[in-house]
Enzyme design. Structure first.
Site, short mmCIF file in Angstrom:
data_model
loop_
_atom_site.label_atom_id
_atom_site.label_comp_id
_atom_site.label_asym_id
_atom_site.label_seq_id
_atom_site.Cartn_x
_atom_site.Cartn_y
_atom_site.Cartn_z
N GLY A 57 -8.97 4.19 6.95
CA GLY A 57 -8.65 5.60 7.18
C GLY A 57 -7.18 5.84 7.46
O GLY A 57 -6.67 6.90 7.12
N PHE A 58 -6.52 4.87 8.05
CA PHE A 58 -5.12 5.09 8.45
C PHE A 58 -4.30 3.82 8.28
O PHE A 58 -4.82 2.72 8.49
CB PHE A 58 -5.05 5.52 9.92
N GLY A 59 -3.03 4.01 7.92
CA GLY A 59 -2.09 2.89 7.90
C GLY A 59 -1.56 2.64 9.30
O GLY A 59 -1.81 3.43 10.22
N GLY A 60 -0.83 1.54 9.45
CA GLY A 60 -0.12 1.28 10.69
C GLY A 60 -0.97 0.88 11.88
O GLY A 60 -0.51 0.99 13.02
N MET A 82 -12.05 4.94 -0.77
CA MET A 82 -12.75 5.16 0.51
C MET A 82 -13.43 6.51 0.39
O MET A 82 -13.04 7.50 1.03
CB MET A 82 -11.74 5.12 1.66
N GLY A 135 1.00 -2.23 3.93
CA GLY A 135 1.60 -0.90 3.82
C GLY A 135 2.87 -0.82 4.63
O GLY A 135 3.98 -1.00 4.11
N SER A 136 2.71 -0.60 5.94
CA SER A 136 3.87 -0.45 6.82
C SER A 136 4.81 -1.64 6.75
O SER A 136 6.03 -1.46 6.75
CB SER A 136 3.41 -0.29 8.27
N MET A 156 -11.72 -5.52 5.03
CA MET A 156 -10.87 -4.65 5.85
C MET A 156 -10.58 -5.33 7.18
O MET A 156 -11.50 -5.78 7.87
CB MET A 156 -11.55 -3.30 6.12
N SER A 201 0.84 -1.20 0.00
CA SER A 201 0.00 0.00 0.00
C SER A 201 0.87 1.25 0.00
O SER A 201 1.64 1.48 0.94
CB SER A 201 -0.91 -0.01 1.23
N ASP A 224 -6.86 -6.24 4.00
CA ASP A 224 -6.16 -4.95 4.04
C ASP A 224 -6.21 -4.39 5.45
O ASP A 224 -7.29 -4.14 6.00
CB ASP A 224 -6.87 -4.00 3.05
N GLY A 225 -5.01 -4.18 6.03
CA GLY A 225 -4.91 -3.55 7.33
C GLY A 225 -4.17 -4.41 8.33
O GLY A 225 -4.65 -5.49 8.68
N GLY A 226 -3.01 -3.95 8.74
CA GLY A 226 -2.24 -4.68 9.76
C GLY A 226 -1.68 -6.01 9.31
O GLY A 226 -1.33 -6.86 10.14
N ASP A 248 -4.64 3.92 -2.03
CA ASP A 248 -5.75 4.29 -1.15
C ASP A 248 -6.23 5.72 -1.40
O ASP A 248 -5.46 6.66 -1.25
CB ASP A 248 -5.30 4.19 0.31
N HIS A 262 -8.25 1.51 -4.14
CA HIS A 262 -9.21 1.32 -3.04
C HIS A 262 -9.86 2.66 -2.75
O HIS A 262 -9.25 3.53 -2.14
CB HIS A 262 -8.43 0.77 -1.83
N MET A 292 -8.89 8.56 -0.11
CA MET A 292 -9.76 8.93 1.02
C MET A 292 -10.28 10.34 0.83
O MET A 292 -9.50 11.23 0.45
CB MET A 292 -8.97 8.86 2.33
N HIS A 351 -1.17 -1.18 -4.22
CA HIS A 351 -2.47 -0.79 -3.64
C HIS A 351 -2.46 0.72 -3.43
O HIS A 351 -1.54 1.27 -2.82
CB HIS A 351 -2.64 -1.54 -2.33
C1 DX5 Z 1 -6.31 1.81 5.45
C2 DX5 Z 1 -5.86 1.49 4.05
C3 DX5 Z 1 -4.79 0.48 3.99
C4 DX5 Z 1 -3.51 0.88 4.68
C5 DX5 Z 1 -2.87 -0.37 5.17
O1 DX5 Z 1 -7.48 2.54 5.40
O2 DX5 Z 1 -6.95 1.00 3.30
O3 DX5 Z 1 -4.53 0.08 2.64
O4 DX5 Z 1 -2.61 1.57 3.85
O5 DX5 Z 1 -1.74 -0.04 5.91
P1 DX5 Z 1 -1.05 -1.08 6.92
O6 DX5 Z 1 -0.64 -2.27 6.10
O7 DX5 Z 1 0.10 -0.29 7.44
O8 DX5 Z 1 -2.07 -1.44 7.96
ZN ZN Z 2 -6.50 0.09 1.35
#
Ligand code: DX5
Ligand code: ZN
Length: 217
Positions: A143-146, A67, A198-199, A138, A7, A176-178, A34, A65, A36, A32
């Site tokens: 909304g946020f990475g990490g 959002m 992502g992270s 999800m 991501s 997607d996420g964590g 994102d 993606h 928003m 990927h």
């Molecule tokens: C969150 C995004 C994800 C995000 C994932 O709303 O849709 O794609 O970038 O980031 P990580 O892998 O760090 O959780």
């Molecule tokens: Zn995403």
């Protein structure tokens, strides 16, 4: 085959082109992306012009993606900007509009997907099973990475895998996420075949090793 989609949200935005090229060389299957709008989720990220620029610089498959509320308003423009696949949220509009948006994406020869927030039940995908190429579950609040992986989403992944099997269609199942080398095996075991990270990829000291570890190599 398991596909890994880093991501871009976790990349260094001062050097986007190099970051995309770097994860491609490290073995990413997709990128990927994102989007928003600050309304559907409490954050604002990237939009059309950045996607257009990325498209000019890479042949990586771009998994977009959205959002955003009422994604039907922008589906066509994200296809034109270079998306290979456009994911829209089931919660972002009525089922009727969601279906129309998916058909519009397909009509532009792109792949389409629906995404589910954590509170949305697996059964919500049923009206779209005959249309989508991908379903995204999800595993954090969008909304946020990490953020931390929500392992209570795994039964939903499993249930959607069953629904895909009974549909008889070839539909990818993405999470997607964590997602990281520790949480990925449970996702794959539950039936996911496409992992967004992502992270865990962009912040890794060795991105190739991170991608291989998430894939389970
Ligand atoms: C969150 C995004 C994800 C995000 C994932 O709303 O849709 O794609 O970038 O980031 P990580 O892998 O760090 O959780
Ligand atoms: Zn995403």
């Amino acid at each position: 085959m398991i596909l890994i989609a880093p991501s871009l949200l976790a990349a260094d935005f001062t050097r986007i082109a190099e970051e995309v090229d770097d994860v491609r060389k490290a073995g990413a299957d997709w990128l990927h992306y994102d989007v928003m709008d600050g309304v559907f989720v409490p954050n604002i990220s990237m939009g059309l012009p950045v996607l257009e620029s990325i498209r000019k610089g890479t042949d990586l498959f771009l998994d977009v993606h959205l959002m955003i509320t009422e994604p039907i308003r922008y589906a066509r423009r994200f296809c034109e900007a270079g998306a290979d696949l456009v994911n829209i949220h089931i919660e972002a509009d009525s089922a009727e509009h969601t279906l129309s948006a998916l058909q519009e994406i397909r009509g532009m020869d792109r792949r389409c997907g629906v995404t589910l927030k954590p509170a949305t039940d697996a059964e919500a995908v049923i009206p779209f099973l005959q249309t989508v190429d991908l379903i995204l579950v999800m595993t954090v609040e969008p909304g946020f990475g990490g953020q931390h992986f929500m392992s209570d989403m795994l039964p939903k992944v499993r249930r959607i895998r069953e629904l895909i099997q009974t549909s008889g269609r070839d539909i990818r199942l993405e999470v997607d996420g964590g997602v990281d080398p520790k949480t990925a095996p449970a996702c794959i075991e539950a039936g996911a075949d496409t992992l967004v990270a992502g992270s865990a990829v962009f912040r890794a000291s060795n991105r190739k090793a991170a991608i291989d570890a998430i894939r389970g190599n």
